[in-house]
Design a protein around this motif. Structure first.
Motif, mmCIF file in Angstrom:
data_model
loop_
_atom_site.group_PDB
_atom_site.id
_atom_site.type_symbol
_atom_site.label_atom_id
_atom_site.label_comp_id
_atom_site.label_asym_id
_atom_site.label_seq_id
_atom_site.Cartn_x
_atom_site.Cartn_y
_atom_site.Cartn_z
ATOM 1 N N CYS A 82 58.567 -13.654 -9.603
ATOM 2 C CA CYS A 82 57.517 -13.813 -8.598
ATOM 3 C C CYS A 82 56.445 -14.793 -9.060
ATOM 4 N N ARG A 83 56.081 -15.686 -8.168
ATOM 5 C CA ARG A 83 54.981 -16.620 -8.389
ATOM 6 C C ARG A 83 53.840 -16.182 -7.484
ATOM 7 N N ILE A 84 52.800 -15.604 -8.079
ATOM 8 C CA ILE A 84 51.674 -15.089 -7.299
ATOM 9 C C ILE A 84 50.516 -16.084 -7.366
ATOM 10 N N LYS A 85 49.944 -16.343 -6.208
ATOM 11 C CA LYS A 85 48.852 -17.326 -6.116
ATOM 12 C C LYS A 85 47.719 -16.751 -5.280
ATOM 13 N N ARG A 86 46.510 -16.936 -5.747
ATOM 14 C CA ARG A 86 45.366 -16.543 -4.938
ATOM 15 C C ARG A 86 44.833 -17.770 -4.219
ATOM 16 N N ILE A 108 74.627 -23.105 -2.995
ATOM 17 C CA ILE A 108 73.431 -22.262 -3.022
ATOM 18 C C ILE A 108 73.318 -21.632 -4.404
ATOM 19 N N MET A 109 72.227 -21.967 -5.099
ATOM 20 C CA MET A 109 72.017 -21.453 -6.446
ATOM 21 C C MET A 109 71.065 -20.255 -6.473
ATOM 22 N N GLY A 110 70.338 -20.073 -5.391
ATOM 23 C CA GLY A 110 69.393 -18.970 -5.332
ATOM 24 C C GLY A 110 68.592 -19.042 -4.053
ATOM 25 N N TYR A 111 67.597 -18.171 -3.972
ATOM 26 C CA TYR A 111 66.755 -18.110 -2.776
ATOM 27 C C TYR A 111 65.299 -17.939 -3.185
ATOM 28 N N LYS A 112 64.413 -18.333 -2.281
ATOM 29 C CA LYS A 112 63.002 -18.026 -2.468
ATOM 30 C C LYS A 112 62.468 -17.472 -1.150
ATOM 31 N N ARG A 113 61.727 -16.397 -1.278
ATOM 32 C CA ARG A 113 61.152 -15.727 -0.117
ATOM 33 C C ARG A 113 59.638 -15.816 -0.202
ATOM 34 N N SER A 114 58.983 -16.070 0.913
ATOM 35 C CA SER A 114 57.525 -16.131 0.965
ATOM 36 C C SER A 114 56.973 -14.792 1.430
ATOM 37 N N LEU A 115 55.962 -14.305 0.725
ATOM 38 C CA LEU A 115 55.309 -13.052 1.087
ATOM 39 C C LEU A 115 53.799 -13.233 1.046
ATOM 40 N N ARG A 116 53.116 -12.397 1.785
ATOM 41 C CA ARG A 116 51.651 -12.430 1.818
ATOM 42 C C ARG A 116 51.126 -11.015 1.645
ATOM 43 N N TYR A 117 50.052 -10.892 0.867
ATOM 44 C CA TYR A 117 49.450 -9.577 0.663
ATOM 45 C C TYR A 117 48.674 -9.170 1.908
ATOM 46 N N GLU A 118 48.956 -7.963 2.406
ATOM 47 C CA GLU A 118 48.267 -7.449 3.576
ATOM 48 C C GLU A 118 47.658 -6.090 3.269
ATOM 49 N N ASN A 119 46.392 -5.954 3.653
ATOM 50 C CA ASN A 119 45.662 -4.701 3.483
ATOM 51 C C ASN A 119 44.521 -4.727 4.495
ATOM 52 N N TRP A 152 46.241 -13.414 -0.882
ATOM 53 C CA TRP A 152 47.165 -13.543 -2.012
ATOM 54 C C TRP A 152 48.547 -13.881 -1.482
ATOM 55 N N LEU A 153 49.188 -14.861 -2.084
ATOM 56 C CA LEU A 153 50.496 -15.324 -1.637
ATOM 57 C C LEU A 153 51.513 -15.160 -2.763
ATOM 58 N N MET A 154 52.765 -14.932 -2.374
ATOM 59 C CA MET A 154 53.810 -14.763 -3.374
ATOM 60 C C MET A 154 55.067 -15.518 -2.955
ATOM 61 N N LYS A 155 55.703 -16.152 -3.932
ATOM 62 C CA LYS A 155 57.043 -16.701 -3.773
ATOM 63 C C LYS A 155 57.956 -15.858 -4.659
#
Length: 199
Positions: free
Chosen positions: A148-152, A103-114, A123-126
């Motif tokens: 962070c990789r942010i994507k619309r 295991i060299m690292g991790y990536k977590r998925s997040l979503r913008y909520e409002n 908006w999505l984030m890795k």
């Protein structure tokens, strides 16, 4: 955001392992941000995701950012931004990224909520982060720094901005902004540091 180091005809589409490599270079002070379309910014200091992008037509941006702990005595992080109504909501606990069985690292998925905002869910984030074992091997203090990789989402872009043909968007995505002046290539010594990309 300018793309000074992307030659015409190339995309900046790094793999998960390459992004972990950029993060390793950054925490060791070996990454020149002038070479790549990446920035250092505190994403939890007030600006909402659409404010980060401004009037740009870009759909993806990369940021190095510190995390904010809810309490110094535990490992939970505060992810609210702006006026406190918006937040980055984790969609998973973080998926491991392997190389040669390690295991060299991790990536977590997040979503913008409002809730109640047109930006809710658009908006999505890795979030990429290094495990303690890798940080110790890099011989740097353990820091809560992530990439962070942010994507619309494309559907939000089409609804809220002037329409533009898919072909035009694809061309811009591939070649970037041709009005950006060229800058010198990385020196040989600096390029050598990219061997950390292999971790």
């Amino acid at each position: 955001m300018a793309h000074p180091k992307i030659p015409t005809g190339y995309r900046f589409r790094p793999t998960d392992m390459e992004l972990l490599g950029f993060l390793a270079l950054f925490v060791t002070g070996s990454l020149s941000l002038s070479w790549y379309p990446m920035k250092e910014k505190n994403l939890y200091s007030g600006e909402e995701p659409w404010q980060l992008f401004g009037n740009s037509k870009e759909r993806i941006r990369y940021y190095f950012t510190p995390l904010k702990k809810k309490n110094p005595r535990n490992s939970r992080y505060r992810r609210t931004i702006g006026d406190g109504k918006g937040t980055w909501k984790a969609q998973d606990k973080g998926k491991p990224i392997f190389k040669s069985g390690r295991i060299m690292g991790y990536k977590r998925s997040l979503r913008y909520e409002n809730k109640g905002s047109e930006h809710d869910g658009q908006w999505l984030m890795k979030e990429y982060y290094l495990p303690d074992t890798v940080r110790k091997n890099l011989k740097v203090p353990l820091k809560d720094i992530v990439l962070c990789r942010i994507k619309r989402k494309q559907n939000w872009d089409s609804k809220n901005h002037e329409s533009e043909s898919t072909t035009t968007n694809d061309i811009r995505d591939i070649i970037g902004d041709l009005s950006t002046p060229a800058t010198p290539e990385p020196s040989e010594s600096e390029t050598t540091t990219l061997t950390l990309l292999a971790l």
